[in-house]
Design an enzyme around this catalytic site. Sequence first.
Site, mmCIF file in Angstrom:
data_model
loop_
_atom_site.group_PDB
_atom_site.id
_atom_site.type_symbol
_atom_site.label_atom_id
_atom_site.label_comp_id
_atom_site.label_asym_id
_atom_site.label_seq_id
_atom_site.Cartn_x
_atom_site.Cartn_y
_atom_site.Cartn_z
ATOM 1 C CG HIS A 160 -1.900 -1.103 1.306
ATOM 2 N ND1 HIS A 160 -2.050 -1.914 2.407
ATOM 3 C CD2 HIS A 160 -2.794 -1.554 0.402
ATOM 4 C CE1 HIS A 160 -3.011 -2.797 2.184
ATOM 5 N NE2 HIS A 160 -3.477 -2.621 0.969
ATOM 6 C CE LYS B 124 -22.234 -3.500 8.080
ATOM 7 N NZ LYS B 124 -23.049 -4.027 7.037
ATOM 8 N NE ARG C 156 -2.878 -7.530 -4.062
ATOM 9 C CZ ARG C 156 -3.562 -7.791 -2.979
ATOM 10 N NH1 ARG C 156 -2.957 -8.245 -1.904
ATOM 11 N NH2 ARG C 156 -4.861 -7.620 -2.944
ATOM 12 C CB SER D 19 -4.311 -7.041 4.308
ATOM 13 O OG SER D 19 -3.727 -5.849 3.865
#
Length: 151
Positions: A18, A42, A92, A130
């Site tokens: 990132h 949430k 990617r 991630s």
Amino acid sequence: MKRIALFPGSFDPFTKGHEDIVLRGLQLFDEIIIAIGYNSTKSQRYFPIDLMISKISETFEMYPQIKVQTYAELTAAYAKKNNANFLLRGLRNTTDFEYENSIAQITKHLNNKLESVFLITAPQFAAINSSIIREVHRYQGDVSAFLPYSL
Ligand code: ADP
């Protein structure tokens, strides 16, 4: 007119991949808003939102033109609210492409002024993901090589 780009994502966590997209984006845009999509009611994040805001801010403290914000609404609407005419995204692989292609089409429909701009990931960061970092961290693995800050 100022060229403002929104870089939206969950950034759970924000990685060196990132960081690379943001730094390369500086050659294209006057201002980049890193926008962490977050719904406080949430939230199912792994890394706390406040921790990520402070780590990203620390990473770019030398760059006043890079901002960090959170949002909980349609990305297209949030871009408009911030006068951002560009959405910055990283690609990617073909899986990213398929997903990003759909998002970009819908986003364009929702806000015709918003252009999505894609940067191809630098090869040394292409494997950084991630969700894998979360798994490694959950089991006490060392993830420091993948992050631009220390946890
Ligand atoms: P999302 O939940 O929208 O997938 P992410 O936080 O995973 O959000 O990613 C935000 C953006 O960063 C997406 O455009 C994604 O393709 C890109 N990205 C993710 N990982 C990398 C990486 N290793 N290198 C470059 N870009 C990446």
